[in-house]
Each structure stands twice: as C-alpha cells, then as structure tokens.
Write a protein that holds these residues in place. Structure first.
Motif, mmCIF file in Angstrom:
data_model
loop_
_atom_site.group_PDB
_atom_site.id
_atom_site.type_symbol
_atom_site.label_atom_id
_atom_site.label_comp_id
_atom_site.label_asym_id
_atom_site.label_seq_id
_atom_site.Cartn_x
_atom_site.Cartn_y
_atom_site.Cartn_z
ATOM 1 N N GLU A 92 0.824 -1.196 0.000
ATOM 2 C CA GLU A 92 0.000 0.000 0.000
ATOM 3 C C GLU A 92 0.863 1.253 0.000
ATOM 4 N N HIS A 93 0.499 2.191 -0.875
ATOM 5 C CA HIS A 93 1.160 3.487 -0.973
ATOM 6 C C HIS A 93 0.087 4.561 -0.970
ATOM 7 N N CYS A 94 0.392 5.681 -0.357
ATOM 8 C CA CYS A 94 -0.542 6.802 -0.253
ATOM 9 C C CYS A 94 -0.006 7.967 -1.100
ATOM 10 N N LEU A 95 -0.894 8.597 -1.876
ATOM 11 C CA LEU A 95 -0.511 9.768 -2.659
ATOM 12 C C LEU A 95 -0.322 10.947 -1.713
ATOM 13 N N VAL A 96 0.908 11.467 -1.633
ATOM 14 C CA VAL A 96 1.190 12.567 -0.711
ATOM 15 C C VAL A 96 1.512 13.883 -1.410
ATOM 16 N N GLY A 97 1.599 13.868 -2.748
ATOM 17 C CA GLY A 97 1.844 15.129 -3.427
ATOM 18 C C GLY A 97 2.390 14.958 -4.825
ATOM 19 N N LEU A 98 2.815 16.089 -5.369
ATOM 20 C CA LEU A 98 3.387 16.136 -6.706
ATOM 21 C C LEU A 98 4.740 16.833 -6.674
ATOM 22 N N ALA A 99 5.583 16.436 -7.610
ATOM 23 C CA ALA A 99 6.879 17.083 -7.789
ATOM 24 C C ALA A 99 7.038 17.390 -9.282
ATOM 25 N N PRO A 100 6.341 18.432 -9.775
ATOM 26 C CA PRO A 100 6.374 18.713 -11.213
ATOM 27 C C PRO A 100 7.760 19.060 -11.744
ATOM 28 N N ASN A 101 8.685 19.421 -10.872
ATOM 29 C CA ASN A 101 10.048 19.714 -11.307
ATOM 30 C C ASN A 101 10.819 18.431 -11.621
ATOM 31 N N ARG A 102 10.210 17.274 -11.392
ATOM 32 C CA ARG A 102 10.799 15.979 -11.749
ATOM 33 C C ARG A 102 9.924 15.372 -12.841
ATOM 34 N N PRO A 103 10.113 15.752 -14.084
ATOM 35 C CA PRO A 103 9.190 15.329 -15.141
ATOM 36 C C PRO A 103 9.070 13.814 -15.307
ATOM 37 N N LYS A 104 10.118 13.074 -15.053
ATOM 38 C CA LYS A 104 10.047 11.625 -15.215
ATOM 39 C C LYS A 104 9.318 10.960 -14.047
ATOM 40 N N TYR A 105 9.444 11.500 -12.833
ATOM 41 C CA TYR A 105 8.838 10.927 -11.624
ATOM 42 C C TYR A 105 8.095 12.004 -10.825
ATOM 43 N N PRO A 106 7.002 12.521 -11.367
ATOM 44 C CA PRO A 106 6.332 13.640 -10.689
ATOM 45 C C PRO A 106 5.356 13.251 -9.571
ATOM 46 N N ILE A 107 5.033 11.976 -9.456
ATOM 47 C CA ILE A 107 4.035 11.544 -8.479
ATOM 48 C C ILE A 107 4.749 11.109 -7.204
ATOM 49 N N VAL A 108 4.387 11.723 -6.075
ATOM 50 C CA VAL A 108 5.048 11.442 -4.803
ATOM 51 C C VAL A 108 4.119 10.587 -3.951
ATOM 52 N N MET A 109 4.570 9.367 -3.671
ATOM 53 C CA MET A 109 3.796 8.414 -2.874
ATOM 54 C C MET A 109 4.572 8.126 -1.595
ATOM 55 N N GLU A 110 3.864 7.628 -0.595
ATOM 56 C CA GLU A 110 4.513 7.212 0.647
ATOM 57 C C GLU A 110 4.103 5.768 0.919
ATOM 58 N N ARG A 111 5.099 4.908 1.087
ATOM 59 C CA ARG A 111 4.811 3.505 1.392
ATOM 60 C C ARG A 111 4.319 3.436 2.832
ATOM 61 N N LEU A 112 3.129 2.887 3.026
ATOM 62 C CA LEU A 112 2.507 2.904 4.345
ATOM 63 C C LEU A 112 3.252 2.044 5.358
ATOM 64 N N ARG A 113 3.875 0.987 4.906
ATOM 65 C CA ARG A 113 4.560 0.077 5.826
ATOM 66 C C ARG A 113 5.636 0.787 6.639
ATOM 67 N N ASP A 114 6.403 1.649 5.980
ATOM 68 C CA ASP A 114 7.542 2.259 6.672
ATOM 69 C C ASP A 114 7.679 3.766 6.473
ATOM 70 N N GLY A 115 6.733 4.383 5.755
ATOM 71 C CA GLY A 115 6.788 5.829 5.558
ATOM 72 C C GLY A 115 7.795 6.289 4.527
ATOM 73 N N LYS A 116 8.399 5.369 3.789
ATOM 74 C CA LYS A 116 9.397 5.742 2.779
ATOM 75 C C LYS A 116 8.713 6.470 1.619
ATOM 76 N N VAL A 117 9.275 7.597 1.232
ATOM 77 C CA VAL A 117 8.763 8.363 0.105
ATOM 78 C C VAL A 117 9.256 7.707 -1.180
ATOM 79 N N VAL A 118 8.315 7.496 -2.103
ATOM 80 C CA VAL A 118 8.618 6.834 -3.368
ATOM 81 C C VAL A 118 8.177 7.753 -4.497
ATOM 82 N N LEU A 119 9.068 8.035 -5.424
ATOM 83 C CA LEU A 119 8.733 8.852 -6.588
ATOM 84 C C LEU A 119 8.288 7.930 -7.708
#
Length: 137
Positions: A92-119
C-alpha cells in the motif's frame, strides 16, 4: 566513527545521527527539519535540508502538498485524490503530493509500511483515478 572520506555508505551510516540532531533542533523551534539529497566528493559533502512549519493539525507542511494543490488538475487528478491509497508492488502506498520539477517521476507516494517516500511515473495516475470510480471521496 572517524570519517576519512565521504561515500554513499558513510553518508547512510551518518544519516540517523544527522536526523536525530535535526529533529531536536526542529522541536526547539516548533518546525520539522528533514535531510534531503546529498552530494559528495571524497573530502566534502553537501546535504539539502527541508524546513517546514507545523500546522494546527500537528502535521508539518510539505512542498509536495503545496505543489499538488497548484498542479493536480494538470495531471488529471482531483483535490480529493490526495491521500488516496493504491497498491504498488504488492504494498500500500498513499498519494502525498506532486513534484512537477521531476518530469520523469512527478508523483510522490509514501509507502505505508515504513513511511518511505517513493517517486513514481505518471502511469500511477491510472490506478489513483480508477479508485475514484470505486470509492468516491
């Protein structure tokens, strides 16, 4: 540990101590301080810091959330999509925001298990918007 040269392994070992020192400083001033990306050469290293105020809800402000508020429509997302949980790589990952300055990986998710931010790439948007049909906000 006495550091003689910087490399990725040394910085990874040093990071928990840096995070602890920053957390103490942040508590003293009522903000959060996160260590970001690091760049290093053999004898020097640079560490990016992100400082954020803590809101009335007890949560710290995040740049990714501010970017989501500005740009979500550009990605075909709705305001209610922030916080949506999807399964990526069997977790499970939660949508926590956007990073439009990273065109290849603009979607910012957080892995619920450990809170790791995943682009993530924009293909994750399909999973997020599909949930709208199943679970309206």
């Amino acid at each position: 540990m006495k550091i003689k040269a910087f490399d990725a392994v040394v910085l990874r070992k040093l990071q928990p101590e840096i995070e602890a020192a920053l957390a103490a400083l942040g508590r003293r001033h009522g903000i959060t301080i996160r260590a970001g990306t690091a760049r290093f050469r053999e004898s020097t290293a640079e560490l990016k810091l992100e400082l954020a105020v803590i809101g009335g809800d007890g949560k710290s402000a995040r740049r990714e959330v501010e970017e989501f508020a500005k740009y979500h429509a550009m990605y075909g997302l709705e305001a209610g999509d922030l916080g949506r949980v999807v399964i990526l790589d069997h977790e499970e990952h939660c949508l926590v925001g956007l990073a439009p300055n990273r065109p290849k990986y603009p979607i910012v998710m957080e892995r619920l298990r450990d809170g790791k931010v995943v682009l993530c790439t924009e293909d994750v948007i399909e999973k997020i918007t599909a949930l709208r049909l199943l679970k309206p906000s």
